[in-house]
Design an enzyme around this catalytic site. Structure first.
Site, PDB file in Angstrom:
ATOM      1  CG  HIS A 277      41.163  30.189 -32.584  1.00  0.00           C
ATOM      2  ND1 HIS A 277      40.443  29.410 -33.464  1.00  0.00           N
ATOM      3  CD2 HIS A 277      41.341  31.391 -33.196  1.00  0.00           C
ATOM      4  CE1 HIS A 277      40.194  30.128 -34.561  1.00  0.00           C
ATOM      5  NE2 HIS A 277      40.716  31.324 -34.420  1.00  0.00           N
TER       6      HIS A 277
ATOM      7  CG  MET B  36      39.745  30.636 -39.239  1.00  0.00           C
ATOM      8  SD  MET B  36      39.535  29.518 -37.834  1.00  0.00           S
ATOM      9  CE  MET B  36      38.129  28.544 -38.299  1.00  0.00           C
TER      10      MET B  36
ATOM     11  CG  HIS C 207      42.080  24.882 -30.919  1.00  0.00           C
ATOM     12  ND1 HIS C 207      43.070  25.704 -31.428  1.00  0.00           N
ATOM     13  CD2 HIS C 207      40.916  25.354 -31.429  1.00  0.00           C
ATOM     14  CE1 HIS C 207      42.527  26.622 -32.205  1.00  0.00           C
ATOM     15  NE2 HIS C 207      41.214  26.436 -32.229  1.00  0.00           N
TER      16      HIS C 207
ATOM     17  CB  SER D 150      38.508  22.372 -31.219  1.00  0.00           C
ATOM     18  OG  SER D 150      37.433  23.140 -30.708  1.00  0.00           O
TER      19      SER D 150
ATOM     20  CG  ASP E 223      37.707  26.978 -31.048  1.00  0.00           C
ATOM     21  OD1 ASP E 223      38.580  27.590 -31.702  1.00  0.00           O
ATOM     22  OD2 ASP E 223      37.481  25.758 -31.176  1.00  0.00           O
TER      23      ASP E 223
ATOM     24  CG  ASP F 192      40.510  25.996 -36.101  1.00  0.00           C
ATOM     25  OD1 ASP F 192      39.725  25.033 -36.024  1.00  0.00           O
ATOM     26  OD2 ASP F 192      40.504  26.948 -35.291  1.00  0.00           O
ATOM     27  N   GLY F 193      39.307  23.791 -38.814  1.00  0.00           N
ATOM     28  CA  GLY F 193      37.969  23.733 -39.381  1.00  0.00           C
ATOM     29  C   GLY F 193      37.819  22.583 -40.368  1.00  0.00           C
ATOM     30  N   GLY F 194      36.971  21.638 -40.013  1.00  0.00           N
ATOM     31  CA  GLY F 194      36.688  20.541 -40.937  1.00  0.00           C
ATOM     32  C   GLY F 194      37.821  19.560 -41.131  1.00  0.00           C
TER      33      GLY F 194
ATOM     34  CG  MET G 180      37.574  32.781 -33.650  1.00  0.00           C
ATOM     35  SD  MET G 180      36.777  31.185 -33.821  1.00  0.00           S
ATOM     36  CE  MET G 180      37.354  30.425 -32.318  1.00  0.00           C
TER      37      MET G 180
ATOM     38  N   GLY H 215      37.851  19.227 -34.085  1.00  0.00           N
ATOM     39  CA  GLY H 215      36.848  19.283 -33.026  1.00  0.00           C
ATOM     40  C   GLY H 215      35.880  18.122 -33.126  1.00  0.00           C
ATOM     41  CB  SER H 216      32.868  17.604 -35.204  1.00  0.00           C
ATOM     42  OG  SER H 216      33.464  17.992 -36.417  1.00  0.00           O
TER      43      SER H 216
ATOM     44  N   GLY I  65      33.192  30.245 -36.099  1.00  0.00           N
ATOM     45  CA  GLY I  65      31.978  30.432 -35.307  1.00  0.00           C
ATOM     46  C   GLY I  65      31.356  29.139 -34.828  1.00  0.00           C
ATOM     47  CG  PHE I  66      28.580  27.897 -35.695  1.00  0.00           C
ATOM     48  CD1 PHE I  66      27.775  27.868 -34.561  1.00  0.00           C
ATOM     49  CD2 PHE I  66      28.570  29.031 -36.495  1.00  0.00           C
ATOM     50  CE1 PHE I  66      26.970  28.959 -34.235  1.00  0.00           C
ATOM     51  CE2 PHE I  66      27.771  30.123 -36.180  1.00  0.00           C
ATOM     52  CZ  PHE I  66      26.966  30.082 -35.048  1.00  0.00           C
ATOM     53  N   GLY I  67      31.549  24.567 -34.900  1.00  0.00           N
ATOM     54  CA  GLY I  67      32.202  23.325 -35.252  1.00  0.00           C
ATOM     55  C   GLY I  67      31.388  22.566 -36.292  1.00  0.00           C
TER      56      GLY I  67
ATOM     57  CG  MET J 220      33.819  31.473 -30.679  1.00  0.00           C
ATOM     58  SD  MET J 220      32.646  30.515 -31.642  1.00  0.00           S
ATOM     59  CE  MET J 220      33.694  29.142 -32.162  1.00  0.00           C
TER      60      MET J 220
HETATM   61  C1  DX5 Z   1      35.579  27.204 -35.528  1.00  0.00           C
HETATM   62  C2  DX5 Z   1      36.671  26.896 -34.522  1.00  0.00           C
HETATM   63  C3  DX5 Z   1      37.275  25.545 -34.727  1.00  0.00           C
HETATM   64  C4  DX5 Z   1      36.246  24.456 -34.764  1.00  0.00           C
HETATM   65  C5  DX5 Z   1      36.830  23.139 -35.140  1.00  0.00           C
HETATM   66  O1  DX5 Z   1      35.207  28.516 -35.450  1.00  0.00           O
HETATM   67  O2  DX5 Z   1      37.727  27.825 -34.569  1.00  0.00           O
HETATM   68  O3  DX5 Z   1      38.301  25.288 -33.797  1.00  0.00           O
HETATM   69  O4  DX5 Z   1      35.560  24.350 -33.584  1.00  0.00           O
HETATM   70  O5  DX5 Z   1      35.787  22.216 -35.166  1.00  0.00           O
HETATM   71  P1  DX5 Z   1      35.624  21.180 -36.370  1.00  0.00           P
HETATM   72  O6  DX5 Z   1      36.852  20.333 -36.379  1.00  0.00           O
HETATM   73  O7  DX5 Z   1      34.402  20.405 -36.005  1.00  0.00           O
HETATM   74  O8  DX5 Z   1      35.455  21.968 -37.636  1.00  0.00           O
HETATM   75 ZN    ZN Z   2      39.672  27.273 -33.411  1.00  0.00          ZN
END
Ligand code: DX5
Ligand code: ZN
Length: 220
Positions: free
Chosen positions: A63, A134, A30, A7, A32, A172-174, A65, A194-195, A139-141, A34
């Protein structure tokens, strides 16, 4: 087969084309989207996806959202996204929407928030190519991975195996080197990170390390 789809949410938004060029080992990028309604954050929309579609040959994994994907999602398929994923919590006519996305040449994904049950997508598994689970509230990385979703991943893997369609199961996420093994063991095969990728000193090396860690768990 393992797929890594980083992401760009935590990439440098002033130079997205260059950021994408830093991760040639990625299977897809990916994106995102939003809308500040479905989630409490606002990122980018169709015009940025269109611009990136013309600026990179990497497959784009969108993706959404957003509220009202029935209205907005088809344009992302027309923009050239390889796959378009909408949330089951937001779609009003998910079967029709899946068919409209496929008619526009995109792979179809359906996403579930952490507290949404696997049964919510049971009726649409025959119409989709990807189920995105998810593993943080969207909403946030850079949020911590929620292990509570792993039993749902395992249930979805069983539901997919019982059908005749090949459906990818995306987390997706963490997702990180610390968490990806547990995701593979639960049955996921496609990973958004992502991060973990964009905060690494060498993002492409991290993509390769995540893939290797996932493959090791697949075999082990
Ligand atoms: C969160 C997004 C994810 C997110 C992934 O709402 O859908 O794609 O950015 O980021 P990380 O890997 O940092 O959780
Ligand atoms: Zn995503």
């Amino acid at each position: 087969m393992i797929r890594i789809t980083p992401s760009i949410l935590n990439a440098d938004f002033t130079r997205l084309r260059d950021e994408i060029a830093r991760i040639p080992s990625a299977d897809a990028i990916h994106l995102d989207v939003m809308d500040n309604h479905f989630v409490p954050n606002l990122t980018f929309g169709l015009s940025v996806v269109q611009a990136l579609s013309g600026a990179t040959s990497a497959p784009l994994d969108v993706h959404l959202m957003i509220e009202d994907p029935d209205r907005w999602a088809p344009a992302y398929a027309e923009a050239g996204a390889q796959s378009v994923t909408f949330h089951i919590e937001a779609a009003r006519a998910p079967v029709r929407l899946a068919q409209e996305l496929r008619a526009r040449g995109a792979r179809v994904g359906v996403a579930l928030n952490p507290a949404t049950s696997a049964e919510m997508v049971a009726g649409i598994l025959g119409e989709v190519d990807v189920v995105l689970v998810m593993s943080v509230e969207p909403g946030f990385g850079a949020q911590p991975f929620l292990d509570l979703v792993l039993p749902k991943v395992a249930a979805l893997r069983r539901m997919i195996a019982a059908g005749s369609r090949e459906v990818w199961l995306q987390m997706d996420g963490g997702v990180s080197l610390e968490t990806i093994g547990r995701c593979v063991e639960a049955g996921a095969d496609t990973f958004v990170a992502g991060s973990a990728v964009f905060r690494a000193d060498d993002p492409d090396q991290m993509v390769c390390q995540l893939r290797a860690a996932a493959q090791a768990s697949l075999i082990g």
